[in-house]
Write an enzyme that holds these catalytic residues in place. Sequence first.
Site, PDB file in Angstrom:
ATOM      1  N   HIS A   1       0.907  -1.136  -0.144  1.00 35.61           N
ATOM      2  CA  HIS A   1       0.040   0.098  -0.164  1.00 35.61           C
ATOM      3  C   HIS A   1       1.005   1.210   0.090  1.00 35.61           C
ATOM      4  O   HIS A   1       1.871   1.336   0.848  1.00 35.61           O
ATOM      5  CB  HIS A   1      -0.999  -0.014   1.034  1.00 35.61           C
ATOM      6  CG  HIS A   1      -2.182   1.336   1.266  1.00 35.61           C
ATOM      7  ND1 HIS A   1      -2.889   1.339   0.078  1.00 35.61           N
ATOM      8  CD2 HIS A   1      -2.039   2.388   1.842  1.00 35.61           C
ATOM      9  CE1 HIS A   1      -3.621   2.503   0.279  1.00 35.61           C
ATOM     10  NE2 HIS A   1      -3.170   2.926   1.499  1.00 35.61           N
TER      11      HIS A   1
ATOM     12  N   HIS B   1      -2.960   9.085   0.981  1.00 31.08           N
ATOM     13  CA  HIS B   1      -2.925   7.895   0.350  1.00 31.08           C
ATOM     14  C   HIS B   1      -4.183   7.746  -0.184  1.00 31.08           C
ATOM     15  O   HIS B   1      -5.306   8.335   0.018  1.00 31.08           O
ATOM     16  CB  HIS B   1      -2.532   6.875   1.167  1.00 31.08           C
ATOM     17  CG  HIS B   1      -3.326   6.532   2.211  1.00 31.08           C
ATOM     18  ND1 HIS B   1      -3.948   5.436   2.618  1.00 31.08           N
ATOM     19  CD2 HIS B   1      -3.563   7.196   3.565  1.00 31.08           C
ATOM     20  CE1 HIS B   1      -4.825   5.578   3.715  1.00 31.08           C
ATOM     21  NE2 HIS B   1      -4.335   6.610   4.520  1.00 31.08           N
TER      22      HIS B   1
ATOM     23  N   CYS C   1      -3.486   2.746  -5.504  1.00 26.87           N
ATOM     24  CA  CYS C   1      -2.926   3.824  -4.351  1.00 26.87           C
ATOM     25  C   CYS C   1      -1.255   4.223  -4.972  1.00 26.87           C
ATOM     26  O   CYS C   1      -0.813   5.386  -4.921  1.00 26.87           O
ATOM     27  CB  CYS C   1      -2.744   3.087  -3.278  1.00 26.87           C
ATOM     28  SG  CYS C   1      -1.814   1.328  -3.062  1.00 26.87           S
TER      29      CYS C   1
END
Length: 270
Positions: free
Chosen positions: A30, A42, A152
């Site tokens: 991530h 994010h 992401c």
Amino acid sequence: MGLLSNRVERREIKAGDHIYSWRAAYTYSHHGVYVGGSKVVHFTRKKDSSDSINSSSSSSLSSGVPSVCPTFPDCGFHQPNSGVILSCLDCFLGNGSLYCFEYGVPPSVFLAKVRGGTCTTAESDPPEAVINRAMYLLQNGFGNYDVFENNCEDFALYCKTGLLSLEELGIGRSGQASSFFGVPLAALFSTPFKLLAAGPVGMATVTAGMYCAGRYITDIGVRKDVVKVAVEDLAANLGWHRYPKERAPGKDCDASVSVASIEEEKRRHL
């Protein structure tokens, strides 16, 4: 950071860095942009407006993240129906380690890093430009999340470089996505060369070569279909919806509080 790992300590990162943390036993990572003040911007999947923001952060990032951040009252801030979130570094990492994405690496280093989503040959813009894009997108969104075309890592790559693909290639700018497609495609396209490969070792070598070549040609520093797009023009060019600047449900602070704290941190780092 070294050739085999981009793992760093918290004291080593600076405002404007592209950071990431591995999830689910290194199955995927991530990504986000560290904006200073122990805060990360994010991009995750959107949640229903009826969901609490911190619950959204918890389910989107990793298990074990507290439903209410004990450190920062604005942790989990996002605009209604937007997947761009402001989190504290602790909640962003969850139980994972901290890694820093590399920019401007030579092709030899890029190819040596077998796992995608860790580096790019593209150069990063100055930290102030990176933070400005991240904070703008926190207010205005980054479109619809798509694990292959707009994820992401794509968000962090855009914040760092301002580069965006305007053609429909069926794959985004992220190294993770290209790696996902690269393994089966490498095996497929290396099949015609099986007569040239002397046994399993030769076949594996050919497949690995095709995989690395596929990763390299899809890197944003190499691709020819990417252009520099100003963050203010994203919505106009791509038809993304601009989210109203209203308070997100369940939070008693707004982004102006976050911006103020982050600006103070920027002045100490830039």
